[in-house]
Design an enzyme around this catalytic site. Structure first.
Site, PDB file in Angstrom:
ATOM      1  N   ASN A 204       0.719  -1.060   0.006  1.00 25.52           N
ATOM      2  CA  ASN A 204       0.079  -0.139   0.034  1.00 25.52           C
ATOM      3  C   ASN A 204       0.902   1.381  -0.046  1.00 25.52           C
ATOM      4  O   ASN A 204       1.705   1.603   0.931  1.00 25.52           O
ATOM      5  CB  ASN A 204      -0.755   0.090   1.204  1.00 25.52           C
ATOM      6  CG  ASN A 204      -1.808   1.322   1.636  1.00 25.52           C
ATOM      7  OD1 ASN A 204      -1.859   2.240   0.269  1.00 25.52           O
ATOM      8  ND2 ASN A 204      -2.462   1.369   2.477  1.00 25.52           N
ATOM      9  N   TRP A 205       1.016   1.939  -1.217  1.00 29.53           N
ATOM     10  CA  TRP A 205       1.865   3.015  -1.194  1.00 29.53           C
ATOM     11  C   TRP A 205       1.273   4.234  -0.478  1.00 29.53           C
ATOM     12  O   TRP A 205       1.963   5.302  -0.609  1.00 29.53           O
ATOM     13  CB  TRP A 205       2.495   3.437  -2.570  1.00 29.53           C
ATOM     14  CG  TRP A 205       3.230   2.374  -3.439  1.00 29.53           C
ATOM     15  CD1 TRP A 205       3.705   1.517  -2.611  1.00 29.53           C
ATOM     16  CD2 TRP A 205       3.941   2.779  -4.253  1.00 29.53           C
ATOM     17  NE1 TRP A 205       4.678   0.702  -3.344  1.00 29.53           N
ATOM     18  CE2 TRP A 205       4.885   1.419  -4.686  1.00 29.53           C
ATOM     19  CE3 TRP A 205       3.868   3.397  -5.572  1.00 29.53           C
ATOM     20  CZ2 TRP A 205       5.858   1.334  -5.813  1.00 29.53           C
ATOM     21  CZ3 TRP A 205       4.909   3.318  -6.526  1.00 29.53           C
ATOM     22  CH2 TRP A 205       5.863   2.162  -6.631  1.00 29.53           C
ATOM     23  N   LYS A 206       0.039   4.023  -0.177  1.00 30.39           N
ATOM     24  CA  LYS A 206      -0.811   5.410   0.304  1.00 30.39           C
ATOM     25  C   LYS A 206      -0.350   6.645  -0.513  1.00 30.39           C
ATOM     26  O   LYS A 206      -0.474   6.636  -1.838  1.00 30.39           O
ATOM     27  CB  LYS A 206      -0.065   5.724   1.757  1.00 30.39           C
ATOM     28  CG  LYS A 206      -0.275   4.260   2.567  1.00 30.39           C
ATOM     29  CD  LYS A 206       0.078   4.660   3.936  1.00 30.39           C
ATOM     30  CE  LYS A 206      -0.330   3.374   4.704  1.00 30.39           C
ATOM     31  NZ  LYS A 206      -0.019   3.196   6.119  1.00 30.39           N
TER      32      LYS A 206
ATOM     33  N   HIS B 250      -9.478   1.139   4.947  1.00 26.67           N
ATOM     34  CA  HIS B 250      -8.338   1.575   5.769  1.00 26.67           C
ATOM     35  C   HIS B 250      -8.715   2.435   6.890  1.00 26.67           C
ATOM     36  O   HIS B 250      -9.306   3.680   6.454  1.00 26.67           O
ATOM     37  CB  HIS B 250      -7.305   2.045   4.824  1.00 26.67           C
ATOM     38  CG  HIS B 250      -5.965   1.995   5.601  1.00 26.67           C
ATOM     39  ND1 HIS B 250      -5.610   3.049   6.278  1.00 26.67           N
ATOM     40  CD2 HIS B 250      -4.893   1.110   5.146  1.00 26.67           C
ATOM     41  CE1 HIS B 250      -4.130   2.584   6.604  1.00 26.67           C
ATOM     42  NE2 HIS B 250      -3.953   1.672   6.093  1.00 26.67           N
TER      43      HIS B 250
ATOM     44  N   GLU C  63      -6.809   4.862   7.820  1.00 27.75           N
ATOM     45  CA  GLU C  63      -6.561   6.234   7.596  1.00 27.75           C
ATOM     46  C   GLU C  63      -7.842   6.851   6.774  1.00 27.75           C
ATOM     47  O   GLU C  63      -8.280   8.127   7.035  1.00 27.75           O
ATOM     48  CB  GLU C  63      -5.385   6.631   6.633  1.00 27.75           C
ATOM     49  CG  GLU C  63      -4.132   6.187   7.410  1.00 27.75           C
ATOM     50  CD  GLU C  63      -2.902   5.659   6.967  1.00 27.75           C
ATOM     51  OE1 GLU C  63      -2.923   5.517   5.636  1.00 27.75           O
ATOM     52  OE2 GLU C  63      -2.013   4.973   7.541  1.00 27.75           O
TER      53      GLU C  63
ATOM     54  N   GLU D  14      -5.623  -4.748  10.646  1.00 25.97           N
ATOM     55  CA  GLU D  14      -4.500  -3.795  10.736  1.00 25.97           C
ATOM     56  C   GLU D  14      -4.882  -2.995  11.951  1.00 25.97           C
ATOM     57  O   GLU D  14      -5.480  -2.046  12.214  1.00 25.97           O
ATOM     58  CB  GLU D  14      -4.554  -2.855   9.636  1.00 25.97           C
ATOM     59  CG  GLU D  14      -4.142  -3.481   8.453  1.00 25.97           C
ATOM     60  CD  GLU D  14      -3.623  -2.443   7.387  1.00 25.97           C
ATOM     61  OE1 GLU D  14      -2.537  -2.651   7.114  1.00 25.97           O
ATOM     62  OE2 GLU D  14      -4.310  -1.359   6.957  1.00 25.97           O
TER      63      GLU D  14
ATOM     64  N   GLY E 239       2.439   2.105  10.903  1.00 23.63           N
ATOM     65  CA  GLY E 239       3.512   3.157  10.616  1.00 23.63           C
ATOM     66  C   GLY E 239       4.344   3.698  12.066  1.00 23.63           C
ATOM     67  O   GLY E 239       4.977   4.697  12.088  1.00 23.63           O
TER      68      GLY E 239
ATOM     69  N   SER F 144       3.031  -2.126  10.467  1.00 19.09           N
ATOM     70  CA  SER F 144       4.665  -2.536  10.694  1.00 19.09           C
ATOM     71  C   SER F 144       5.287  -3.578  10.188  1.00 19.09           C
ATOM     72  O   SER F 144       5.996  -4.083  10.742  1.00 19.09           O
ATOM     73  CB  SER F 144       5.008  -1.825  11.855  1.00 19.09           C
ATOM     74  OG  SER F 144       4.820  -0.490  12.302  1.00 19.09           O
TER      75      SER F 144
ATOM     76  N   GLY G  65       4.754   1.247   4.435  1.00 23.89           N
ATOM     77  CA  GLY G  65       6.180   1.936   4.310  1.00 23.89           C
ATOM     78  C   GLY G  65       7.139   1.111   3.767  1.00 23.89           C
ATOM     79  O   GLY G  65       7.842   1.368   2.886  1.00 23.89           O
TER      80      GLY G  65
HETATM   81  P1  PGA Z   1       2.695   0.156   7.568  1.00 31.90           P
HETATM   82  O1  PGA Z   1       1.368   0.574   7.020  1.00 31.90           O
HETATM   83  O2  PGA Z   1       3.195  -1.117   7.064  1.00 31.90           O
HETATM   84  O3  PGA Z   1       3.538   1.390   7.108  1.00 31.90           O
HETATM   85  O4  PGA Z   1       2.425   0.215   8.985  1.00 31.90           O
HETATM   86  C1  PGA Z   1       0.256  -0.467   6.726  1.00 31.90           C
HETATM   87  C2  PGA Z   1      -0.975  -0.117   6.348  1.00 31.90           C
HETATM   88  O5  PGA Z   1      -1.397   1.120   6.691  1.00 31.90           O
HETATM   89  O6  PGA Z   1      -1.458  -0.627   5.311  1.00 31.90           O
END
Ligand code: PGA
Length: 235
Positions: free
Chosen positions: A8-10, A94, A96, A160, A166, A198, A220
């Site tokens: 997931n490049w966000k 997600h 976010e 998640e 993150g 993470s 990330g």
């Molecule tokens: P992260 O994000 O690996 O940077 O913790 C995971 C995600 O939000 O899908």
């Protein structure tokens, strides 16, 4: 069930990032991988990535979609548009997006159903906050999200924990196993359950070995081909 490693490049990635896809391709093209590999770049890169990704055996996904197929929704992207640009998956719900855009379970379910209708497989994210876990409510929260966000049919669930995204923090193997077993009980045997939060080269092997962990959703660490490949190789 073939594991799935999804990146997931966000909100990261410009046209120059196509080189990162090529670096991943160099490492995996033509190899017999133990898992399916999917990248979810920003929608602006999907079409440009589609041909090369296919030649490397990398699938593509969107990061969100609208619940409607088309219409007067300025700034939004439909599941059909993602499919048309080369995606076969789409992340929905997600944390976010649930936080930044006040997305409810009902909306996530409608988006996931729209993804299904467009022929995409939704990757539906669930997970508790640190406060909810501390209060002993993690399963109740995830159970409520599952009850409210899952449409019929083919789908992937990504567990998640919000506090693990993150931050470099991860739940213990025991806690991951317990939550995945709980989710398995709710969604049945034939759907993949990814762990996300993470995941990195140093912990991927241990996390992916946990019962009922059928892959990972990687943020990330998916931005660098070398790290993402190390996670793929850990399956
Ligand atoms: P992260 O994000 O690996 O940077 O913790 C995971 C995600 O939000 O899908």
């Amino acid at each position: 069930m073939r594991p799935l490693i999804a990146g997931n490049w966000k909100m990261n990635g410009l046209s120059s990032s196509l080189a990162e896809l090529d670096r991943l391709g160099e490492r995996i093209a033509g190899r017999d991988l133990a898992c399916e590999v999917v990248l979810c770049p920003p929608a602006t890169l999907l079409a440009a990535m589609a041909l090369r990704a296919a030649s490397y055996g990398v699938g593509l996904g969107g990061q969100d979609c609208h619940m409607k197929e088309s219409g007067a929704h300025t700034g939004d992207i439909s599941a059909l548009m993602l499919k048309d640009a080369g995606a076969s998956y789409v992340i929905v719900g997600h944390s976010e997006r649930r936080a930044d855009h006040v997305e409810t379970d009902a909306l996530v379910k409608a988006k996931a159903a729209a993804a299904r209708a467009a022929g995409l497989i939704p990757i539906i994210c669930v997970g508790e906050t640190a406060a909810e876990r501390a209060a002993g409510k993690a399963e109740a929260v995830v159970g409520r999200q599952l009850a409210g966000s899952l449409p019929e049919g083919d789908l992937v669930v990504a567990y998640e924990p919000v506090w693990a995204i993150g931050t470099g923090l991860t739940p213990t193997a025991k806690d991951i196993a317990a939550m995945h077993a709980f989710i398995r009980g709710v969604i049945g045997e034939n759907r993949r359950i990814l762990y996300g939060g993470s995941v990195k080269p140093s912990n991927a092997r241990d996390i992916l070995a946990i019962e009922d962990v059928n892959g990972a959703l990687v943020g990330g660490a998916s931005l660098k081909a070398e790290d993402f490949h190390a996670i793929i190789a850990a399956v």
